[in-house]
Motif scaffolding. Structure first.
Motif, mmCIF file in Angstrom:
data_model
loop_
_atom_site.group_PDB
_atom_site.id
_atom_site.type_symbol
_atom_site.label_atom_id
_atom_site.label_comp_id
_atom_site.label_asym_id
_atom_site.label_seq_id
_atom_site.Cartn_x
_atom_site.Cartn_y
_atom_site.Cartn_z
ATOM 1 N N PRO A 535 6.794 2.949 5.575
ATOM 2 C CA PRO A 535 6.676 1.659 4.677
ATOM 3 C C PRO A 535 7.749 1.383 3.429
ATOM 4 O O PRO A 535 7.907 0.365 3.150
ATOM 5 N N HIS A 536 8.193 2.408 2.818
ATOM 6 C CA HIS A 536 8.901 2.184 1.626
ATOM 7 C C HIS A 536 10.336 1.638 1.955
ATOM 8 O O HIS A 536 10.984 1.296 1.100
ATOM 9 N N HIS A 601 3.344 6.082 -0.252
ATOM 10 C CA HIS A 601 3.074 7.607 -0.122
ATOM 11 C C HIS A 601 2.033 7.977 0.918
ATOM 12 O O HIS A 601 2.122 9.177 1.169
ATOM 13 N N GLY A 602 1.149 7.102 1.360
ATOM 14 C CA GLY A 602 -0.101 7.250 2.290
ATOM 15 C C GLY A 602 0.441 7.535 3.514
ATOM 16 O O GLY A 602 1.307 7.346 4.042
ATOM 17 N N GLN A 618 -3.510 1.076 8.512
ATOM 18 C CA GLN A 618 -4.440 1.872 7.403
ATOM 19 C C GLN A 618 -3.340 2.842 6.604
ATOM 20 O O GLN A 618 -2.656 3.272 7.355
ATOM 21 N N TYR A 619 -3.648 2.907 5.474
ATOM 22 C CA TYR A 619 -2.951 3.821 4.540
ATOM 23 C C TYR A 619 -4.094 4.562 3.862
ATOM 24 O O TYR A 619 -4.955 3.985 2.922
ATOM 25 N N THR A 620 -3.906 5.813 4.127
ATOM 26 C CA THR A 620 -4.879 6.980 3.317
ATOM 27 C C THR A 620 -4.040 7.719 2.272
ATOM 28 O O THR A 620 -2.900 8.081 2.660
ATOM 29 N N SER A 621 -4.515 7.480 1.082
ATOM 30 C CA SER A 621 -3.921 8.139 -0.315
ATOM 31 C C SER A 621 -3.771 9.642 0.128
ATOM 32 O O SER A 621 -4.466 10.283 0.759
#
Length: 696
Positions: A535-536, A601-602, A618-621
């Motif tokens: 994603p970055h 960062h997830g 979905q992004y999980t920390s």
């Protein structure tokens, strides 16, 4: 003659190779989860090989045309070559295995590295000519990978065209070959340099391949009758054979192989981890930016840009980027390209005064450039017409009214570096959008009689590797600029997503995936992009543009949630937004800034897709205490509230079954969110959402 057996271990996988007793090549033993090599090899074969050779059936890691004459070699030397094992060395996370040809003096060093914390094996080859005669390399691939596909291979790839990049597609391969690539001197829009291979009866175990080469390339997958699919990857030699002179050395591009036991979704996470490692210390928060292109196109002047900048600052934008049209002679795309001097008529108080006014609003400043290209109507072309790719006696081909500079020429590379470096030193710039709007069409340079080779120089009659020289100097320029201007973020663009490869991922801070910002079109583009890229790296704008392929309207909220899936930007003409639209935009920007570190960062899980009722990311920390879900409505409504309906459920992944998760006043167990899913209810006015869940 045996040289041993070696295993590289990653986070959850291992890669084991060996030199057989005959010593003619290196071959794969096992590639997959930890412990796989403790047993019979899944890629070994038994029985005779009638009308073939042993090398045609073996899981050879790097084959010459002598050892693999019928099933496809990785290295083809015009005078032929046959290798023998010489030696090997290990160190850190790497392995080098060397082979020699005792007849022609060729040395082949096979390099392997599995970066710590990843499940990616990097492979590349170094060729050295220790013989008395030049060697002509007809094919110079970087690696061959072997994948067990006993029930048939399923190939996943990404096709596209301008404004429709990264379209994910799957092809079942019973027997025969599948091939994608580019001959454009750039990775191109038509295919991404990425493949995934799995067995047709097993969607869990999947192997992926990505190429670190910003020029012409080739990826081939071929399944044999014994159930082995071999993937060959490397450069496409569009300029003809490479010449390796006596005493010369050639390093071929890195090919990365990835493994996941979690299907394509899991493979995406493997690539994300790897690319974050490539970014290293530059993996810092990407700013919310505004880009002026779709608002003003070439009609750039200080007053209009400052008007946009003031509105951008009011809604919370952090970086303001002036796109094409800021330099002398640039009223449209037919002139000015190459003359990288701010136009005094457009900035009557001076360009630095304009930049200072933008920064006084609390904004950082960015600029669009396309330094590898030139218009015929420009001072640069008038002074140096010999700097563009050309074939003596042949007319030049214009694409978008421009020519391509021969970056392989030292004087051209020096000019490009000095020009960009000068802009960064002279003006207060934090962000560069580096564009590239045409492929290479002319396979030559003035005074060059040959089109191929390794050793030619400008002004000589010898051959030259134009593609390799261009890429090498481009990378060097970018590396030098990043070293000397570490605060400047670089966005890689090539008419959209035509320059997205692992080589650029190591040098650019963000990619521009497509010029198409229509909401539903962009949803499909980003879905494919995130399968291969983190994603970055994904810049995405909120604009007013309709879709080119799916023009169904979507809300401003849909556009914002879509752009928040990567690096949030805005490209609409915000001067014409109402007070209500500006307030809504400011709210979305604040929400993005709160979750940006998790997007960056997830751990990512791709849920459904643009052609399905379920479509979310979905992004999980990293500490697993916060989960962000970005969701979009892709299809029809269920009766618009006049008929019974149930919400769409989005099954989440990687949660603790016994933990509880809260969003607002609503609580869910991890088991519920995994087994049943997060409910979302779409309506005519609610077509996207960003849900943040906090673990108790």
């Amino acid at each position: 003659m045996t040289g041993g057996r070696w295993t590289l271990r990653g986070a959850d996988s291992e890669y084991t190779v060996t030199v057989p007793e005959h010593g003619r090549w290196l071959e794969l033993v096992a590639w997959g989860p930890h412990g796989l090599s403790d047993g019979p090899s899944p890629v070994a074969y038994d029985g005779p090989v009638p009308f073939l050779t042993t090398g045609d059936a073996a899981p050879v890691e790097y084959a010459t045309e002598t050892d693999r004459p019928f099933a496809g070699a990785d290295l083809v030397v015009a005078s032929r070559s046959a290798l023998r094992y010489a030696d090997a060395e290990t160190g850190g996370d790497g392995l080098v295995v060397r082979f020699d040809d005792p007849v022609n003096g060729l040395r082949v060093a096979l390099h392997y590295r599995m970066p710590a914390g990843t499940d990616v094996v990097e492979r590349w080859v170094e060729l050295s000519n220790n013989g008395p005669d030049a060697l002509s390399l007809v094919r110079a691939g970087s690696a061959g990978f072997s994948v067990p596909t006993p029930h048939g291979a399923r190939i996943s790839h990404q096709w596209g065209q301008w404004a429709q990049e990264f379209q994910l597609e799957h092809v079942d391969l019973g027997h025969g070959a599948f091939s994608v690539g580019s001959a454009q001197g750039v990775p191109g829009h038509l295919h991404a340099p990425w493949l995934a291979v799995r067995d047709q009866d097993d969607d869990a175990q999947v192997w992926g391949f990505g190429l670190a080469w910003t020029g012409s390339w080739q990826l081939d997958a071929e399944r044999d009758t014994g159930g082995l699919t071999r993937v060959r990857a490397g450069r496409r030699l569009v300029d003809g054979p490479l010449e390796l002179a006596p005493g010369a050395r050639l390093t071929l591009p890195v090919v990365a192989g990835a493994f996941s036991a979690g299907g394509l979704d899991g493979l995406a996470r493997v690539w994300h981890t790897y690319q974050r490692r490539l970014a290293g210390e530059r993996l810092r928060p990407r700013p919310v930016l505004y880009n002026s292109w779709e608002a003003t196109y070439f009609d750039v002047d200080a007053a209009g840009q400052l008007h946009l900048a003031r509105v951008a600052a009011e809604i919370g934008v952090e970086t303001f980027v002036v796109d094409d049209g800021w330099f002398t002679g640039r009223a449209d795309d037919t002139a000015g390209l190459g003359d990288w001097t701010p136009d005094p008529a457009k900035f009557p108080a001076g360009f630095d005064a304009f930049v200072a006014d933008v920064r006084a609003l609390g904004l950082r400043f960015g600029l669009w450039i396309e330094p590898e290209c030139v218009n015929p109507r420009s001072q640069l072309f008038a002074a140096h017409p010999d700097w563009v790719y050309s074939v003596d006696g042949r007319p030049l081909t214009q694409v978008r009214h421009q020519y391509l500079l021969d970056l392989g020429r030292p004087e051209v590379a020096e000019w490009v570096h000095a020009t960009v470096d000068g802009l960064l030193r002279k003006h207060d710039i934090d962000y560069l959008k580096w564009d590239f709007n045409r492929p290479r069409t002319e396979p030559g340079r003035p005074g060059q009689s040959g089109q191929s080779g390794q050793s030619g120089q400008p002004g000589s009659a010898g051959p030259v590797d134009l593609d390799g020289a261009h890429v090498s100097n481009l990378w060097r320029i970018l590396d030098d600029l990043r070293r000397d201007h570490p605060h400047v973020l670089v966005e890689a663009c090539a008419g959209g997503g035509a320059r997205t490869d692992l080589g650029m991922a190591a040098r650019a801070d963000v990619f521009w995936p497509s010029d198409n910002t229509g909401p539903l079109d962009r949803l499909a583009i980003q879905h494919g992009f995130l399968h291969a890229n983190a994603p970055h790296l994904m810049s995405s704008w909120v604009t007013d543009a309709p879709g080119l392929f799916d023009p169904r309207p979507r809300s401003l909220a849909f556009r914002f949630v879509l752009a928040m899936a990567g690096v949030l930007g805005i490209g609409a003409d915000i001067r014409h937004w109402s007070a209500q639209q500006r307030a809504e935009a400011a709210g979305w920007i604040r929400r993005y800034q709160e979750i940006r570190h998790i997007i960056m960062h997830g751990t990512v899980h791709l849920i459904g897709g643009p052609g399905k009722d379920r479509c979310a990311v979905q992004y999980t920390s990293p500490d697993e205490r916060t989960v962000v879900v970005l969701a979009w409505h892709t299809g029809r409504l269920d009766g618009a509230g006049l008929l019974p309906s149930r919400p769409v459920r989005l099954p989440l992944r990687g949660l603790s079954a016994g933990a509880r998760y809260r969003t607002g006043d609503q609580w869910y167990s991890g088991s519920h969110l995994t087994a049943v899913g997060l409910p979302v209810q779409w309506s005519a006015t609610h077509d996207a959402d960003a849900v943040v869940l906090h673990r108790d």
